[in-house]
Design a protein around this motif. Structure first.
Motif, PDB file in Angstrom:
ATOM      1  N   ASN A 155       0.829  -1.208   0.000  1.00  0.00           N
ATOM      2  CA  ASN A 155       0.000   0.000   0.000  1.00  0.00           C
ATOM      3  C   ASN A 155       0.863   1.257   0.000  1.00  0.00           C
ATOM      4  O   ASN A 155       0.567   2.235  -0.693  1.00  0.00           O
ATOM      5  CB  ASN A 155      -0.922   0.006   1.222  1.00  0.00           C
ATOM      6  CG  ASN A 155      -1.983  -1.072   1.150  1.00  0.00           C
ATOM      7  OD1 ASN A 155      -2.374  -1.485   0.062  1.00  0.00           O
ATOM      8  ND2 ASN A 155      -2.439  -1.524   2.293  1.00  0.00           N
ATOM      9  N   THR A 156       1.950   1.218   0.768  1.00  0.00           N
ATOM     10  CA  THR A 156       2.852   2.366   0.810  1.00  0.00           C
ATOM     11  C   THR A 156       3.471   2.635  -0.551  1.00  0.00           C
ATOM     12  O   THR A 156       3.527   3.784  -1.016  1.00  0.00           O
ATOM     13  CB  THR A 156       3.974   2.123   1.844  1.00  0.00           C
ATOM     14  OG1 THR A 156       3.389   1.879   3.122  1.00  0.00           O
ATOM     15  CG2 THR A 156       4.902   3.313   1.929  1.00  0.00           C
TER      16      THR A 156
ATOM     17  N   VAL B 288       3.908   5.647  -5.706  1.00  0.00           N
ATOM     18  CA  VAL B 288       3.860   5.694  -7.170  1.00  0.00           C
ATOM     19  C   VAL B 288       2.831   6.713  -7.624  1.00  0.00           C
ATOM     20  O   VAL B 288       3.073   7.511  -8.544  1.00  0.00           O
ATOM     21  CB  VAL B 288       3.530   4.296  -7.743  1.00  0.00           C
ATOM     22  CG1 VAL B 288       3.179   4.385  -9.221  1.00  0.00           C
ATOM     23  CG2 VAL B 288       4.709   3.358  -7.544  1.00  0.00           C
ATOM     24  N   THR B 289       1.668   6.714  -6.984  1.00  0.00           N
ATOM     25  CA  THR B 289       0.625   7.680  -7.337  1.00  0.00           C
ATOM     26  C   THR B 289       1.109   9.098  -7.096  1.00  0.00           C
ATOM     27  O   THR B 289       0.851  10.012  -7.896  1.00  0.00           O
ATOM     28  CB  THR B 289      -0.643   7.405  -6.511  1.00  0.00           C
ATOM     29  OG1 THR B 289      -1.055   6.056  -6.731  1.00  0.00           O
ATOM     30  CG2 THR B 289      -1.762   8.339  -6.920  1.00  0.00           C
ATOM     31  N   ASP B 290       1.822   9.298  -5.988  1.00  0.00           N
ATOM     32  CA  ASP B 290       2.327  10.627  -5.659  1.00  0.00           C
ATOM     33  C   ASP B 290       3.383  11.070  -6.661  1.00  0.00           C
ATOM     34  O   ASP B 290       3.379  12.207  -7.134  1.00  0.00           O
ATOM     35  CB  ASP B 290       2.900  10.610  -4.242  1.00  0.00           C
ATOM     36  CG  ASP B 290       3.329  11.988  -3.788  1.00  0.00           C
ATOM     37  OD1 ASP B 290       2.516  12.926  -3.888  1.00  0.00           O
ATOM     38  OD2 ASP B 290       4.482  12.140  -3.336  1.00  0.00           O
TER      39      ASP B 290
ATOM     40  N   VAL C 235       5.983   1.947 -13.806  1.00  0.00           N
ATOM     41  CA  VAL C 235       5.848   0.493 -13.692  1.00  0.00           C
ATOM     42  C   VAL C 235       6.755  -0.200 -14.712  1.00  0.00           C
ATOM     43  O   VAL C 235       7.387  -1.219 -14.407  1.00  0.00           O
ATOM     44  CB  VAL C 235       4.384   0.065 -13.883  1.00  0.00           C
ATOM     45  CG1 VAL C 235       4.264  -1.456 -13.969  1.00  0.00           C
ATOM     46  CG2 VAL C 235       3.524   0.578 -12.732  1.00  0.00           C
ATOM     47  N   ALA C 236       6.833   0.361 -15.927  1.00  0.00           N
ATOM     48  CA  ALA C 236       7.693  -0.228 -16.960  1.00  0.00           C
ATOM     49  C   ALA C 236       9.162  -0.179 -16.536  1.00  0.00           C
ATOM     50  O   ALA C 236       9.906  -1.151 -16.727  1.00  0.00           O
ATOM     51  CB  ALA C 236       7.496   0.506 -18.285  1.00  0.00           C
TER      52      ALA C 236
ATOM     53  N   THR D 288       1.804  -7.156  -6.853  1.00  0.00           N
ATOM     54  CA  THR D 288       1.574  -6.930  -5.428  1.00  0.00           C
ATOM     55  C   THR D 288       1.813  -5.472  -5.055  1.00  0.00           C
ATOM     56  O   THR D 288       1.078  -4.891  -4.244  1.00  0.00           O
ATOM     57  CB  THR D 288       2.493  -7.839  -4.593  1.00  0.00           C
ATOM     58  OG1 THR D 288       2.291  -9.203  -4.980  1.00  0.00           O
ATOM     59  CG2 THR D 288       2.202  -7.701  -3.120  1.00  0.00           C
ATOM     60  N   LEU D 289       2.824  -4.861  -5.667  1.00  0.00           N
ATOM     61  CA  LEU D 289       3.195  -3.496  -5.304  1.00  0.00           C
ATOM     62  C   LEU D 289       2.453  -2.422  -6.095  1.00  0.00           C
ATOM     63  O   LEU D 289       2.090  -1.384  -5.537  1.00  0.00           O
ATOM     64  CB  LEU D 289       4.705  -3.308  -5.495  1.00  0.00           C
ATOM     65  CG  LEU D 289       5.633  -4.143  -4.615  1.00  0.00           C
ATOM     66  CD1 LEU D 289       7.073  -3.933  -5.027  1.00  0.00           C
ATOM     67  CD2 LEU D 289       5.438  -3.799  -3.154  1.00  0.00           C
ATOM     68  N   SER D 290       2.234  -2.660  -7.396  1.00  0.00           N
ATOM     69  CA  SER D 290       1.795  -1.581  -8.282  1.00  0.00           C
ATOM     70  C   SER D 290       0.362  -1.681  -8.770  1.00  0.00           C
ATOM     71  O   SER D 290      -0.208  -0.675  -9.190  1.00  0.00           O
ATOM     72  CB  SER D 290       2.719  -1.510  -9.510  1.00  0.00           C
ATOM     73  OG  SER D 290       4.056  -1.389  -9.127  1.00  0.00           O
TER      74      SER D 290
END
Length: 713
Positions: A443-444, A449-451, A464-465, A486-488
């Motif tokens: 989640n972190t 990534v969104t930030d 992500v790439a 799981t992460l992205s």
């Protein structure tokens, strides 16, 4: 068939061995043990997946112990050059494999005793759990190198040791070592969790199905059929490589194995037709990589995707078919362009009549028909795979070489050998996934990534790439997909879902129930939701909603079926981008294997394969910005057709060649045509304009080539 593969590098075997594991010979004592243990393991797994009622945790433990023994016997801990040292190494490996079985037996025999003690470890619990983790790491080290073991050790020690010493968002208070060991070994969340369950169910059954198909002779039939279907096209030998590798990969699920098995035929065939050697190897590597995108098997990715998204497997492979076709067509466009530029378009390859080929091999299609038919009827994938295996044996009796008892045993053993390293990989990756779940790192990471992307979906995909490329240098494709998903995946899914929400707000079509959440935030601005508004105002209004309420807002406003498809799109994007490690230097085993066959420099071949496989980057953008996944049939077909021409225009931009050479300005126009044809907003007039521009460029380049040929003649 073999006559096409005779012109090979004399050092080919040595080069290929340098790319693969140093395995013990099949006729050695260890090889014979692996054979019979593999047969027993295969039979046991068929029982577990059809009639068995054992606990899933226990079956996962047996799966680990059995394949750890096979892997230990197959791949020695040390490369030895003397018989005496080899015997000692074999003894060490045998003891290590038997220790893995002992760990599995300990879990089964003493699980209840642990719970009776209130989950308090005694000495034997510590020994069994530590030994199991060590053996899993060692087996993965032998099969993939040091990257995954080091990553796993860092992940586990983060939980109980160095996590509390980190400041910021990645700081973690920590858990006791006893808790970490329990969750890693005894609980259904760690190395024997969902990833291991996928391994002994879907993945093993389909790998076994592929082993039976190959043993029955389906591989030769696929190459013959590819020749008949593509041999007479412009650049026919190249299209044989594309089609043959796609069909073979759809059942084998392994890019490197696909390259080695089909490349020894297709690469020499392309070279004799006039294709450059490096291009021939690049096409084979790119096409073999695409085999993992082609239903019905898709490597292990489709099964893991089904588990993560809770979308039926049969629905996933149905949706994946057209995107996979787009990828193979993009590789085919590179082949057609190079065939004309290299004057390989005038060479015809020797083919047998299609009727004759189908008469001899039509029965190979029966197992696939059985498999797909049972999936459509609603049977579980594992049960369908089991019946399909039986249908392979039955259908072989319609051929000149029916499978006998020895062939069945060989297929069972080969399926287990093919599965051994994959099983160890998936079991070990389960430890990393468990750490991500325990600590909340996933989640972190998604929030970060969104930030970093600033709310931009395109920048998120680029991030992500890049992460996929970095992970792919040390992780196999399946492991890379699991870690990235799981992460992205949450970040990608949330951004795509918010795009749909923003569109509803901007169009003034937000359901009344969903408006109530905005009323809690700002009554005055909530009144504006009943009418259309500019996208900028919609974004400002959505920004007022606290993050805790956005999930509830999405459920109220967006159709659940659409949300499900958006989740699948996020996973598809990650899965496709994970494939780039096969063809992207500096670590690209598929391209290296093709280079060994073509006798070309490894890195240069990797760069060529990376260029030819550009569909791996373009098609995921269609997942994100168009209704290629989840749209109506009319929308999907429309996107598919325009994207086909768009990909051809993109190849023209990359190569400076369509039907003939084009200058820099016309290459720029090809880029404009490609963008217009694949524009995400679905503007039909823009798509048609792009198509008209592409047709004009295609016609002009054709005239240009004809003029050049005439002047040269």
């Amino acid at each position: 068939m073999s006559k096409d593969a005779i012109d090979l590098d004399p050092e080919l075997s040595d080069k290929l061995r340098s790319l693969e594991l140093t395995k013990r010979a099949d006729d050695s004592l260890a090889g014979k043990l692996v054979y019979w243990i593999g047969v027993l393991l295969a039979v046991a797994h068929i029982y577990f997946n059809t009639l068995g009622t054992l606990s899933e945790l226990w079956v996962s433990a047996i799966h680990f112990g059995g394949f750890a023994l096979v892997c230990a016997l197959m791949v020695p801990a040390f490369t030895t050059h003397s018989a005496n040292a080899g015997r000692w190494t074999l003894l060490l490996d045998s003891l290590l494999g038997l220790a893995a079985l002992a760990c599995a037996a300990y879990l089964i025999g003493f699980e209840d005793a642990l719970y009776d003690r209130g989950v308090r470890f005694v000495t034997s619990d510590w020994i069994a759990s530590a030994a199991a983790i060590f053996i899993a790491l060692e087996m993965v080290r032998r099969s993939t190198g040091w990257f995954i073991p080091v990553m796993t050790v860092l992940a586990l020690t983060y939980v109980f040791w160095w996590g509390p010493y980190i400041d910021g968002v990645f700081g973690f208070a920590g858990l006791s070592l006893e808790t970490v060991m329990f969750r890693s070994f005894f609980s259904p969340e760690g190395m024997f969790g969902s990833i291991a369950r996928i391994s002994w169910t879907y993945v093993f059954m389909f790998i076994l199905f592929g082993a039976f198909l190959v043993k029955s002779g389906a591989g030769d039939f696929i190459i013959e059929l590819s020749r008949c279907a593509a041999g007479r096209f412009v650049g026919g030998p190249g299209f044989v490589a594309v089609l043959g590798s796609g069909l073979m990969g759809s059942v084998s699920g392994s890019a490197v194995a696909n390259t080695v098995s089909t490349g020894v035929i297709t690469i020499p065939l392309m070279r004799r037709a006039g294709f450059p050697a490096r291009f021939s190897a690049g096409v084979e590597a790119a096409a073999s990589t695409g085999g993992q995108l082609m239903p019905p098997v898709m490597g292990a990715g489709a099964f893991i995707m089904a588990s993560y998204t809770q979308i039926p497997y049969v629905q996933i492979i149905a949706i994946a078919a057209l995107p996979a076709l787009l990828y193979f067509m993009s590789v085919g466009f590179f082949v057609r362009v190079e065939a004309q530029r290299s004057h390989a378009d005038s060479v015809e390859i020797e083919t047998r009549p299609l009727r004759e080929v189908m008469k001899e091999g039509w029965h190979f299609a029966l197992p696939l028909v059985v498999l797909v038919g049972m999936l459509i009827k609603g049977f579980t994938p594992t049960y369908a795979a089991g019946v399909a295996i039986l249908s392979v044996i039955a259908s072989s009796w319609l051929s000149k070489q029916p499978m006998g008892p020895r062939d069945v045993l060989d297929s069972l053993a080969q399926g287990s050998k093919n599965m051994a390293t994959t099983a160890m990989l998936l079991v070990t990756v389960g430890l990393v996934v468990n750490v991500v779940a325990m600590t909340g790192v996933g989640n972190t990471f998604s929030l970060m990534v969104t930030d970093w992307a600033g709310g931009s979906l395109l920048i998120t995909i680029v991030l992500v790439a890049l992460a996929s490329l970095i992970l792919g240098m040390g992780l196999p494709v399946t492991a890379s997909y699991i870690v990235l998903a799981t992460l992205s995946a949450p970040a990608l899914y949330n951004l795509m879902a918010e795009q749909q929400l923003l569109q509803l707000i901007a169009d003034g079509q937000l359901p009344e129930m969903a408006r109530s959440i905005f009323m809690l935030v700002d009554m005055e601005k909530a009144a504006l939701l009943a009418q259309p508004m500019p996208m900028a105002e919609a974004q400002a209004l959505l920004a007022l909603v606290p993050p805790d309420f956005k999930g509830q807002l999405l459920e109220m406003a967006v159709d659940p079926a659409l949300l499900s498809m958006l989740l699948l799109s996020a996973h598809m994007i990650i899965f496709w981008l994970s494939q780039d490690s096969n063809v992207t230097p500096p670590v690209c085993l598929t391209a290296f294997a093709a280079a060994a066959i073509a006798r070309t420099p490894a890195m240069a071949t990797g760069l060529t394969a990376w260029k030819v496989a550009k569909g791996l980057y373009v098609v995921p953008l269609l997942f994100a910005y168009t209704p290629l996944i989840g749209g109506s049939w009319e929308e999907v077909i429309t996107v598919f057709i325009f994207s086909l021409f768009g990909l051809y225009a993109f190849v023209g931009l990359m190569e400076g060649y369509l039907e003939g050479p084009i200058n820099l300005a016309l290459r720029g126009l090809c880029g404009v045509a490609a963008l217009a044809l694949m524009w995400p907003h679905g503007l039909l007039l823009l798509n048609l304009g792009g198509l008209a521009l592409f047709v004009a460029l295609f016609w002009w380049s054709r005239r240009r080539r004809a003029a050049l040929v005439a002047s040269a003649g």
